[in-house]
Design a protein around this motif. Sequence first.
Motif, mmCIF file in Angstrom:
data_model
loop_
_atom_site.group_PDB
_atom_site.id
_atom_site.type_symbol
_atom_site.label_atom_id
_atom_site.label_comp_id
_atom_site.label_asym_id
_atom_site.label_seq_id
_atom_site.Cartn_x
_atom_site.Cartn_y
_atom_site.Cartn_z
ATOM 1 N N LEU A 72 0.757 -1.040 -0.019
ATOM 2 C CA LEU A 72 0.126 0.105 -0.072
ATOM 3 C C LEU A 72 0.950 1.267 0.129
ATOM 4 C CD1 LEU A 72 -2.642 1.585 0.235
ATOM 5 C CD2 LEU A 72 -2.477 1.062 2.897
ATOM 6 N N ALA A 73 1.119 1.963 -0.994
ATOM 7 C CA ALA A 73 1.904 2.897 -1.174
ATOM 8 C C ALA A 73 1.249 4.304 -1.653
ATOM 9 C CB ALA A 73 3.018 2.836 -2.309
ATOM 10 N N GLY A 74 -0.019 4.397 -1.825
ATOM 11 C CA GLY A 74 -0.863 5.537 -2.383
ATOM 12 C C GLY A 74 -1.702 5.880 -0.847
ATOM 13 N N ARG A 75 -2.709 6.346 -1.157
ATOM 14 C CA ARG A 75 -3.742 6.815 -0.101
ATOM 15 C C ARG A 75 -4.734 5.836 0.041
ATOM 16 N NH1 ARG A 75 -2.287 10.953 -3.503
ATOM 17 N NH2 ARG A 75 -4.326 10.599 -4.689
ATOM 18 N N ALA A 76 -4.997 5.685 1.594
ATOM 19 C CA ALA A 76 -6.214 4.835 2.081
ATOM 20 C C ALA A 76 -6.912 5.500 2.781
ATOM 21 C CB ALA A 76 -5.699 3.486 2.311
ATOM 22 N N ILE A 77 -8.420 5.425 2.343
ATOM 23 C CA ILE A 77 -9.453 6.557 3.032
ATOM 24 C C ILE A 77 -10.609 5.415 3.187
ATOM 25 C CG2 ILE A 77 -10.687 8.407 3.035
ATOM 26 C CD1 ILE A 77 -8.747 9.841 0.852
ATOM 27 N N ALA A 78 -10.784 5.048 4.693
ATOM 28 C CA ALA A 78 -11.836 4.029 4.866
ATOM 29 C C ALA A 78 -12.778 4.822 5.963
ATOM 30 C CB ALA A 78 -11.144 2.975 5.664
ATOM 31 N N GLY A 79 -14.012 4.170 5.897
ATOM 32 C CA GLY A 79 -15.050 4.703 6.912
ATOM 33 C C GLY A 79 -15.905 5.686 6.373
ATOM 34 N N ALA A 80 -15.646 5.978 4.908
ATOM 35 C CA ALA A 80 -16.733 7.042 4.557
ATOM 36 C C ALA A 80 -18.037 6.999 4.704
ATOM 37 C CB ALA A 80 -16.257 7.190 3.012
ATOM 38 N N LEU A 91 -0.848 8.276 2.863
ATOM 39 C CA LEU A 91 -1.943 8.871 4.010
ATOM 40 C C LEU A 91 -2.701 7.657 4.159
ATOM 41 C CD1 LEU A 91 -3.755 11.976 3.803
ATOM 42 C CD2 LEU A 91 -5.075 9.954 3.739
ATOM 43 N N LEU A 92 -3.161 7.719 5.332
ATOM 44 C CA LEU A 92 -4.033 6.646 6.014
ATOM 45 C C LEU A 92 -5.299 7.518 6.724
ATOM 46 C CD1 LEU A 92 -1.715 4.365 7.823
ATOM 47 C CD2 LEU A 92 -2.549 3.858 5.585
ATOM 48 N N ALA A 93 -6.530 7.076 6.759
ATOM 49 C CA ALA A 93 -7.562 7.971 7.048
ATOM 50 C C ALA A 93 -8.665 7.033 7.190
ATOM 51 C CB ALA A 93 -8.062 8.968 6.068
ATOM 52 N N ILE A 94 -9.376 6.988 8.485
ATOM 53 C CA ILE A 94 -10.693 6.246 8.979
ATOM 54 C C ILE A 94 -11.725 7.219 9.394
ATOM 55 C CG2 ILE A 94 -11.631 4.561 10.047
ATOM 56 C CD1 ILE A 94 -9.114 2.880 10.134
ATOM 57 N N ASP A 95 -12.864 7.372 8.928
ATOM 58 C CA ASP A 95 -13.636 8.374 9.297
ATOM 59 C C ASP A 95 -13.384 9.914 9.545
ATOM 60 O OD1 ASP A 95 -16.434 8.827 10.018
ATOM 61 O OD2 ASP A 95 -15.814 8.482 12.359
ATOM 62 N N GLY A 96 -12.556 10.406 8.669
ATOM 63 C CA GLY A 96 -11.813 11.658 8.767
ATOM 64 C C GLY A 96 -10.638 11.865 9.781
ATOM 65 N N VAL A 97 -10.280 10.731 10.661
ATOM 66 C CA VAL A 97 -8.980 10.691 11.264
ATOM 67 C C VAL A 97 -8.029 10.430 10.332
ATOM 68 C CG1 VAL A 97 -7.947 10.138 13.276
ATOM 69 C CG2 VAL A 97 -10.389 10.614 13.368
ATOM 70 N N TYR A 98 -6.821 11.039 10.178
ATOM 71 C CA TYR A 98 -5.909 10.711 9.205
ATOM 72 C C TYR A 98 -4.495 10.941 9.779
ATOM 73 C CZ TYR A 98 -5.188 15.384 8.225
ATOM 74 O OH TYR A 98 -4.683 16.832 8.158
ATOM 75 N N ARG A 99 -3.416 10.241 9.205
ATOM 76 C CA ARG A 99 -2.094 10.389 9.196
ATOM 77 C C ARG A 99 -1.390 10.407 7.970
ATOM 78 N NH1 ARG A 99 0.616 6.480 14.004
ATOM 79 N NH2 ARG A 99 -0.765 6.806 15.584
ATOM 80 N N THR A 100 -0.517 11.415 7.944
ATOM 81 C CA THR A 100 0.390 11.490 6.525
ATOM 82 C C THR A 100 1.622 10.641 6.987
ATOM 83 O OG1 THR A 100 1.424 13.494 7.518
ATOM 84 C CG2 THR A 100 -0.785 13.859 5.894
#
Length: 236
Positions: free
Chosen positions: A175-183, A200-209
């Motif tokens: 996983l080298a791109g952006r993953a946005i879960a829990g939308a 970038l990792l994000a779940i339900d608007g909470v994220y880390r770069t």
Amino acid sequence: MSVIGKSGPSIRFRGRSFLAMTLVADVPMEPWFADFDIWLQRSPGFFTGRTVVLDLSGTAANKAEVERWIRELASRGVRLIGLEGVKPSMVDAAMPPVLRGGRDATLAIPDEISAPVAEPAKPAAPVEPVNLLVEQRVRSGQSIVCLEGDVTIVGSVGAGAEIIAGGSIHVYGTLAGRAIAGATFGAKSRIFCRKLEAELLAIDGVYRTAENIDDAFRRQSVQVWIENDALRLAAL
């Protein structure tokens, strides 16, 4: 002489529901936009073509401040379809309309004098997730979106690619791109990958770069979840 009336065109109206992303504003404005600009640098084009609602609850005291929020977002390419958390008296015909019904009635901010409005029926939640399986590599620049359920990638996600899921994300590769879960399904969603190199990792608007991901998790099998309103990572 008889006159035959010609019927006019038939005007049809339909009630439909559309999924919109709600952007929650915060104060002070300058630090908020500084963080927002970092997000845009990491996810260029993220808001392109998306329906966005701006929630200004507790952040805008007058019409001028509402106009500034709209202007600053527009300069960053974010087009709004509506506003929440503001009084109708703060909005004119040239601005996005004030939307109601997207939140609990106790959180709505009415104008000083307004007639009682019947609370609209809440939209039904999805009964059963509809999951998406992608059996190939997701290349740089590609965007995979499934707001109805989980996304499973049998392969890798290249740098610059983007995965957006209503539920959880499973990547059986790098996983080298952006993953946005829990939308759609929120904080109960998770992210799993065989090898973590994410931008970038994000779940339900909470994220880390990438800068905020511990090196100990790099190139490792990892799961990501939300706990106490913070993003947590653990090796698998």
